[in-house]
Design a protein around this motif. Structure first.
Motif, PDB file in Angstrom:
ATOM      1  N   HIS A 250       0.829  -1.213   0.000  1.00 13.17           N
ATOM      2  CA  HIS A 250       0.000   0.000   0.000  1.00 13.17           C
ATOM      3  C   HIS A 250       0.862   1.261   0.000  1.00 13.17           C
ATOM      4  O   HIS A 250       0.436   2.325   0.454  1.00 13.17           O
ATOM      5  CB  HIS A 250      -0.924   0.011   1.225  1.00 13.17           C
ATOM      6  CG  HIS A 250      -1.863  -1.154   1.283  1.00 13.17           C
ATOM      7  ND1 HIS A 250      -1.640  -2.240   2.102  1.00 13.17           N
ATOM      8  CD2 HIS A 250      -3.026  -1.404   0.620  1.00 13.17           C
ATOM      9  CE1 HIS A 250      -2.629  -3.108   1.944  1.00 13.17           C
ATOM     10  NE2 HIS A 250      -3.478  -2.634   1.056  1.00 13.17           N
ATOM     11  N   TYR A 290      -5.646  -1.625  -6.820  1.00 11.18           N
ATOM     12  CA  TYR A 290      -5.239  -1.810  -5.427  1.00 11.18           C
ATOM     13  C   TYR A 290      -3.832  -1.293  -5.155  1.00 11.18           C
ATOM     14  O   TYR A 290      -3.492  -0.981  -4.012  1.00 11.18           O
ATOM     15  CB  TYR A 290      -5.281  -3.292  -5.051  1.00 11.18           C
ATOM     16  CG  TYR A 290      -6.666  -3.865  -4.825  1.00 11.18           C
ATOM     17  CD1 TYR A 290      -7.815  -3.093  -4.973  1.00 11.18           C
ATOM     18  CD2 TYR A 290      -6.823  -5.202  -4.464  1.00 11.18           C
ATOM     19  CE1 TYR A 290      -9.066  -3.623  -4.772  1.00 11.18           C
ATOM     20  CE2 TYR A 290      -8.070  -5.746  -4.258  1.00 11.18           C
ATOM     21  CZ  TYR A 290      -9.202  -4.955  -4.416  1.00 11.18           C
ATOM     22  OH  TYR A 290     -10.442  -5.495  -4.210  1.00 11.18           O
ATOM     23  N   TRP A 296      -7.756   3.198  -2.164  1.00 11.95           N
ATOM     24  CA  TRP A 296      -7.706   3.101  -0.698  1.00 11.95           C
ATOM     25  C   TRP A 296      -8.210   4.387  -0.035  1.00 11.95           C
ATOM     26  O   TRP A 296      -8.759   4.334   1.074  1.00 11.95           O
ATOM     27  CB  TRP A 296      -6.283   2.746  -0.259  1.00 11.95           C
ATOM     28  CG  TRP A 296      -5.913   1.402  -0.802  1.00 11.95           C
ATOM     29  CD1 TRP A 296      -5.040   1.123  -1.804  1.00 11.95           C
ATOM     30  CD2 TRP A 296      -6.478   0.149  -0.411  1.00 11.95           C
ATOM     31  NE1 TRP A 296      -5.012  -0.219  -2.070  1.00 11.95           N
ATOM     32  CE2 TRP A 296      -5.885  -0.843  -1.225  1.00 11.95           C
ATOM     33  CE3 TRP A 296      -7.413  -0.233   0.550  1.00 11.95           C
ATOM     34  CZ2 TRP A 296      -6.200  -2.194  -1.109  1.00 11.95           C
ATOM     35  CZ3 TRP A 296      -7.740  -1.577   0.672  1.00 11.95           C
ATOM     36  CH2 TRP A 296      -7.144  -2.545  -0.147  1.00 11.95           C
ATOM     37  N   TYR A 299     -11.922   3.839  -0.055  1.00 15.68           N
ATOM     38  CA  TYR A 299     -12.273   2.816   0.937  1.00 15.68           C
ATOM     39  C   TYR A 299     -12.240   3.404   2.348  1.00 15.68           C
ATOM     40  O   TYR A 299     -13.181   3.227   3.138  1.00 15.68           O
ATOM     41  CB  TYR A 299     -11.292   1.648   0.810  1.00 15.68           C
ATOM     42  CG  TYR A 299     -11.389   0.616   1.903  1.00 15.68           C
ATOM     43  CD1 TYR A 299     -12.537  -0.151   2.081  1.00 15.68           C
ATOM     44  CD2 TYR A 299     -10.320   0.398   2.771  1.00 15.68           C
ATOM     45  CE1 TYR A 299     -12.613  -1.111   3.086  1.00 15.68           C
ATOM     46  CE2 TYR A 299     -10.382  -0.552   3.777  1.00 15.68           C
ATOM     47  CZ  TYR A 299     -11.535  -1.306   3.929  1.00 15.68           C
ATOM     48  OH  TYR A 299     -11.608  -2.248   4.930  1.00 15.68           O
ATOM     49  N   TRP A 405      -6.002  -7.951   1.096  1.00 17.85           N
ATOM     50  CA  TRP A 405      -5.581  -6.561   0.882  1.00 17.85           C
ATOM     51  C   TRP A 405      -6.216  -5.621   1.901  1.00 17.85           C
ATOM     52  O   TRP A 405      -5.547  -4.738   2.450  1.00 17.85           O
ATOM     53  CB  TRP A 405      -5.995  -6.109  -0.518  1.00 17.85           C
ATOM     54  CG  TRP A 405      -5.149  -6.570  -1.653  1.00 17.85           C
ATOM     55  CD1 TRP A 405      -5.275  -7.730  -2.360  1.00 17.85           C
ATOM     56  CD2 TRP A 405      -4.052  -5.864  -2.252  1.00 17.85           C
ATOM     57  NE1 TRP A 405      -4.337  -7.783  -3.358  1.00 17.85           N
ATOM     58  CE2 TRP A 405      -3.577  -6.656  -3.320  1.00 17.85           C
ATOM     59  CE3 TRP A 405      -3.443  -4.639  -1.999  1.00 17.85           C
ATOM     60  CZ2 TRP A 405      -2.512  -6.260  -4.132  1.00 17.85           C
ATOM     61  CZ3 TRP A 405      -2.381  -4.240  -2.815  1.00 17.85           C
ATOM     62  CH2 TRP A 405      -1.922  -5.045  -3.853  1.00 17.85           C
ATOM     63  N   HIS A 406      -7.513  -5.775   2.155  1.00 13.83           N
ATOM     64  CA  HIS A 406      -8.228  -4.840   3.020  1.00 13.83           C
ATOM     65  C   HIS A 406      -7.840  -5.020   4.487  1.00 13.83           C
ATOM     66  O   HIS A 406      -7.727  -4.041   5.231  1.00 13.83           O
ATOM     67  CB  HIS A 406      -9.739  -5.006   2.834  1.00 13.83           C
ATOM     68  CG  HIS A 406     -10.198  -4.671   1.439  1.00 13.83           C
ATOM     69  ND1 HIS A 406     -10.096  -5.568   0.401  1.00 13.83           N
ATOM     70  CD2 HIS A 406     -10.725  -3.526   0.929  1.00 13.83           C
ATOM     71  CE1 HIS A 406     -10.550  -4.994  -0.709  1.00 13.83           C
ATOM     72  NE2 HIS A 406     -10.939  -3.759  -0.418  1.00 13.83           N
ATOM     73  N   PHE A 409      -4.398  -3.414   4.834  1.00 10.43           N
ATOM     74  CA  PHE A 409      -4.516  -1.959   4.820  1.00 10.43           C
ATOM     75  C   PHE A 409      -5.044  -1.456   6.162  1.00 10.43           C
ATOM     76  O   PHE A 409      -4.524  -0.482   6.733  1.00 10.43           O
ATOM     77  CB  PHE A 409      -5.455  -1.514   3.697  1.00 10.43           C
ATOM     78  CG  PHE A 409      -5.712  -0.032   3.689  1.00 10.43           C
ATOM     79  CD1 PHE A 409      -4.825   0.840   3.089  1.00 10.43           C
ATOM     80  CD2 PHE A 409      -6.846   0.493   4.308  1.00 10.43           C
ATOM     81  CE1 PHE A 409      -5.054   2.210   3.097  1.00 10.43           C
ATOM     82  CE2 PHE A 409      -7.089   1.860   4.324  1.00 10.43           C
ATOM     83  CZ  PHE A 409      -6.189   2.722   3.719  1.00 10.43           C
TER      84      PHE A 409
END
Length: 725
Positions: A250, A290, A296, A299, A405-406, A409
Motif C-alpha cells: 500500500h 489496489y 484506498w 475505501y 488486501w483490506h 490496509f
C-alpha cells in the motif's frame, strides 16, 4: 507405537525444530558439494515441516519393502529411511557423511518412536563401506557419488533404486549406460521435483534397477510400476507474522497521505472534499487499482462515513464507487457480478468495513490472533512486479497474489503491529489440462486468444495466462456446450471456455512459451503450454477441405497452434532423457501434411525426417513443398514401408485411444521392429498401456515406459515415452 505422551516429547520437538532452523551447510568430503540444512521435508508425528525437497511418497509406494533389509545412501535427515520402515522394511540402515545430519536424523527417529532404523556417519564413495548384504539399496539424488562404487553395490545387492539429478538429456549416457552394466533390468517409477527453486519445469527421475527382470518384478508393488502416480507435489504452506507498517503493497497511498499518526490520517481523509465522478475517471485508478492510492482513499473515506452514520449502502462514497465505477479485473471478475445486486453489494462492503472496525477498536493493540490471517501466494521465482511484504524477522516476501488486501490496509492504517499470514508456495510440475487454443493473435505486443480447457479432477475457478512469471490475463471459465457434449465425463467439462487478452510487459523477440493455468481458488492445479514463434502462422498448410477431412475443422491458425504444441511437447519430453542432436532418424506416424516434421526440423538439425501418411491427397500435397521432409504413402495400420531398426525416434501426435486393442497391439509390435536399441517413441496417450505391455516381452524384446503419468492422465491425452533397451 505407544500412545502415552512423554513429558520429553515437547522438548524433543523443540530441539529438532531449532536444529532444522539453524543456518547450517554441509560440504561433502568428496568434492565439497554444499547441501543446506532442512533439505528433506520431515514428518514430526502428525505435523510436517517444509524442506527444500517435496514428498516422494508416490515413488516409494511402488516398491515392496516388506520384510526386506534396506540401505539408504546419503540418508540426510533420514526421511526416506523412515519411509521405507513404515512401508514394511524389517531393518533400515542410513549412511550420511555429515554428523550434524546424522544426529538430527536420530533425534527425529526417536521423536517418531520408530525402531529398527539406524544412522551412521560414513563416506558413500568409499568402497570399503560396502561389506554387508542388503535386499534393496536406495541412492536418491546421490548418483554423483555412488557412480564410483557401482561394482561394490552390485556385490552386496540385487536391487538398486536411484533418483537422478536434474534431467536435461542425460538419462541414457549419464545413468543407464553405467548402471546397466551391473543391473541390466530397469523400470522407471516416476518423476519427482527438483526442489524449491526454478520455475517448476525441472524434474528428476526415480528408477529401479535389478540383476534380472524377475527380481525387479518381485520387488515392485505392481508388475508395471509406472502405473503409479507421478509426483505432483501439493502447494507448501507456512505461517508467518507480517509487519504491516514495513510492507510495501500500500506504499502509494501512505506516501500520498503521509501523516505522523493514525488520528491525523483519519481526520485528513474524513474532511477532504472530493468529486467521486472526477476521481473515478483518474487514470491512476484504472491503471493501478489496489496498488495505487485512489482506491484506498475511497475505501477509508467510505469507512469513516460508515463509522459515523452506519450507512454502508447508497450514499456511502465507497459503495457508490464500487457499484457505479469499479471495473473488476483479474480474480475480481466474479466480484463484478455480485456488485450488480445492491443488497449483495452492501453485504460485501459491510464485511470489508468490519475488519477495519476491529483494528480501530483495538486501538493499535496486537489482535493478530483474533483476525483471520492474510494469504500470500508465492511462486518458485519472483514475479516481474512482486507484492513485497515484510515478516516479523525483517525478511521480504515477494508475493504473486494477496488474499487480504483490506485487512492488511486496515492494520497499517490504525498502527496494528502484527498480522498473521499463511505463505502458500504454488505446486510444481503441474499436470496437463485437457483443452485447445482455437484462435490466437499477437498485434503490437497484445496477445489475444480463445479456446477451452478443463481439469479432469475437478472444476476450475479461473483460467490464467502467463508469460514467464508474469500474469497477462485472468478470467473465470465460461460455458461451452460443445465441449460438454464431447466430454460427458467429467460433468464440469462444459465450464471451460475462455477469451483472454493482455499486454505482457516484456514480450520476447525470438518467440514465447506461454502457459494457460487452471486455477482452483488462487492456486494453479494444471497447465496447458502454448508455444509461439514469429512467422509460425505463415507455415504452409493443406487446403481447407483437406484440413476439414483430417481434423474436423478448416481453421489454419487452430491447426498451427495444435501442431506446434504437439511438436514441442513430444520433443521436450524426449529431450529430458536424451539429447535431441543425438537422434539421426526420426519417423512421424500419421504425419498429416508433414507440418509437425517441418516444425521439429528446427530442433533436429542433424536428423533425417520421414512421415508416414495414409491419405494420398495429403501425401501429394506435401510433395509440392520445396525442401519439406519426405512423406511415404502407406496404410494407417502396420507394417510401415521401412526396414527393421530404421528409426531412433518415433513420434505420434494422434491419441492412442483412437486405436482398437488389436490395432494397438500390432502398432506396439511395429515400434519394436522399427526402433533401434536405445531408441525412443514419444506418443500422445489416451490408452492404459499396462493392459497391452505384457506382449512386448516376446522373444526377449520389450519397451520400457520411461516417461508416463497415471492411467487417468493418459485418458487426458498426456505424453507417454517408450524406450527400447
Amino acid at each position: 507405537m505407544s500412545t502415552i505422551e512423554s513429558p520429553l516429547q515437547g522438548r524433543l520437538q523443540g530441539l529438532i525444530r531449532d536444529g532444522l532452523a539453524l543456518p547450517y551447510t554441509s560440504h561433502s568430503g568428496f568434492d565439497g558439494t554444499a547441501t543446506g540444512n532442512h533439505y528433506q521435508s520431515v514428518d514430526l508425528g502428525e505435523e510436517a515441516t517444509v524442506g527444500f525437497r517435496g514428498d516422494r511418497a508416490a515413488v516409494l509406494d511402488c516398491v515392496d519393502f516388506r520384510a526386506r533389509k534396506v540401505l539408504d545412501l546419503g540418508s540426510n535427515l533420514g526421511e526416506m529411511s523412515r519411509a521405507a520402515r513404515v512401508r514394511g522394511a524389517r531393518l533400515v540402515d542410513g549412511v550420511e557423511y555429515d554428523p550434524f545430519f546424522v544426529e538430527l536424523a536420530q533425534l527425529i527417529t526417536a521423536y517418531n518412536r520408530q525402531s529398527r532404523v539406524s544412522f551412521r556417519q560414513g563416506d558413500i564413495t568409499d568402497p570399503e563401506l560396502y561389506d554387508e548384504r542388503y535386499d534393496v539399496v536406495l541412492a536418491l539424488s546421490v548418483f554423483h557419488y555412488v557412480s564410483r562404487v557401482l561394482p561394490q553395490l552390485a556385490a552386496i545387492t540385487d536391487v538398486l533404486i536411484i533418483e537422478t539429478h536434474l534431467l536435461h538429456g542425460n538419462f541414457d549416457r549419464g545413468y543407464l549406460a553405467p548402471i546397466q552394466k551391473h543391473f541390466p533390468a530397469m523400470r522407471v517409477l516416476g518423476q519427482t521435483d527438483w526442489g524449491q527453486v526454478g520455475d517448476g519445469s525441472e524434474v528428476r527421475l526415480v528408477a529401479a534397477f535389478a540383476k534380472d527382470r524377475s527380481t525387479l518384478n518381485e520387488v515392485l508393488v505392481a508388475p508395471h510400476a509406472w502405473e503409479q502416480p507421478q509426483s505432483f507435489p501439493a502447494p507448501t504452506r507456512m505461517r508467518r507474522s507480517i509487519d504491516p507498517g514495513s510492507s510495501q503493497v500500500h506504499h502509494a497511498f501512505f506516501e500520498a497521505w503521509d501523516y505522523e499518526t493514525s488520528e491525523e490520517l483519519m481526520a485528513a481523509v474524513a474532511t477532504a472534499e472530493i468529486s467521486l465522478d472526477a476521481l473515478a475517471g483518474n487514470r491512476n485508478l484504472a491503471r493501478h487499482g489496489y496498488s495505487g492510492w485512489i482506491y484506498w482513499f475511497l475505501y477509508l473515506k467510505g469507512w469513516l462515513a460508515y463509522r459515523s452514520s452506519g450507512n454502508a449502502g447508497a450514499g456511502n462514497v465507497y459503495f457508490d464507487y464500487m457499484t457505479a465505477h469499479y471495473i473488476p479485473d483479474g480474480a475480481d471478475v466474479a466480484l463484478g457480478r455480485t456488485l450488480r445486486d445492491p443488497a449483495r453489494a452492501e453485504e460485501v462492503i459491510r464485511r470489508r468495513f468490519g475488519d477495519l472496525d476491529r483494528f480501530a477498536e483495538a486501538g493499535g493493540a496486537d489482535i493478530s490472533e483474533e483476525i483471520d490471517p492474510i494469504r500470500v501466494v508465492v511462486g518458485h521465482a519472483p514475479p516481474p512486479n512482486p507484492l513485497c511484504l515484510v515478516d516479523e524477522r525483517g525478511e521480504t516476501i515477494e508475493g504473486r497474489r494477496l488474499d487480504g488486501w483490506h485487512r492488511l490496509f486496515g492494520a497499517r492504517a490504525v498502527g496494528s503491529p502484527r498480522l498473521g499470514a499463511e505463505i502458500v508456495t504454488e505446486a510444481r510440475n503441474l499436470p496437463l489440462l485437457r483443452g485447445e487454443v482455437e484462435s490466437f493473435a499477437v498485434t503490437d505486443g497484445k496477445v489475444e486468444m480463445e479456446g477451452w480447457c478443463f481439469d479432469p479432477e475437478g472444476p476450475l475457478d479461473g483460467i490464467e495466462l502467463r508469460l514467464g512469471g508474469e500474469t497477462v490475463a485472468w478470467m473465470p471459465p465460461e460455458e461451452r456446450g460443445d465441449v460438454a457434449r464431447v466430454f460427458t465425463d467429467p460433468p464440469h467439462a462444459g465450464q471451460s471456455g475462455f477469451e483472454l487478452s493482455g499486454e505482457p510487459l516484456d514480450w520476447p523477440q525470438e518467440g514465447a512459451r506461454l502457459e494457460l493455468l487452471g486455477m482452483r481458488d488462487w492456486l494453479p492445479v494444471g497447465r496447458l503450454p502454448i508455444h509461439f514463434e514469429p512467422g509460425m502462422l505463415e507455415e504452409p498448410l493443406p487446403p481447407g477441405e483437406l484440413l476439414q477431412r483430417l481434423h474436423g475443422h478448416a481453421d489454419p491458425t487452430r491447426e498451427m497452434l495444435r501442431t506446434t504444441l504437439a511438436a514441442n511437447t513430444l520433443l521436450d519430453g524426449v529431450s529430458r532423457y536424451r539429447r535431441l542432436e543425438s537422434f539421426r532418424s526420426v519417423v512421424h506416424w500419421e504425419a498429416g501434411g508433414g507440418l509437425l516434421l517441418r516444425l521439429a526440423a528446427r530442433r533436429l538439425p542433424e536428423a533425417s525426417l520421414t512421415g508416414i501418411e495414409s491419405d494420398p491427397e495429403l501425401v501429394a500435397w506435401a510433395d509440392t513443398l520445396e525442401g519439406a521432409p519426405q512423406l511415404l504413402g502407406a496404410a494407417a495400420d502396420p507394417p510401415a514401408p521401412l526396414e527393421d531398426g530404421s528409426a531412433d525416434l518415433i513420434l505420434r501426435d494422434r491419441p492412442l485411444s483412437a486405436l482398437s486393442a488389436s490395432q494397438l497391439d500390432a502398432w506396439l509390435v511395429e515400434l519394436l521392429r522399427l526402433l533401434r536399441p536405445g531408441g525412443y517413441a514419444a506418443l500422445v496417450g489416451g490408452w492404459p498401456l499396462e493392459e497391452r505391455a505384457g506382449m512386448l516381452s516376446a522373444c526377449g524384446n520389450r519397451l520400457d515406459v520411461v516417461g508416463a503419468a497415471t492411467a487417468s492422465s493418459w485418458r487426458r491425452g498426456d505424453l507417454v515415452l517408450l524406450r527400447r533397451p
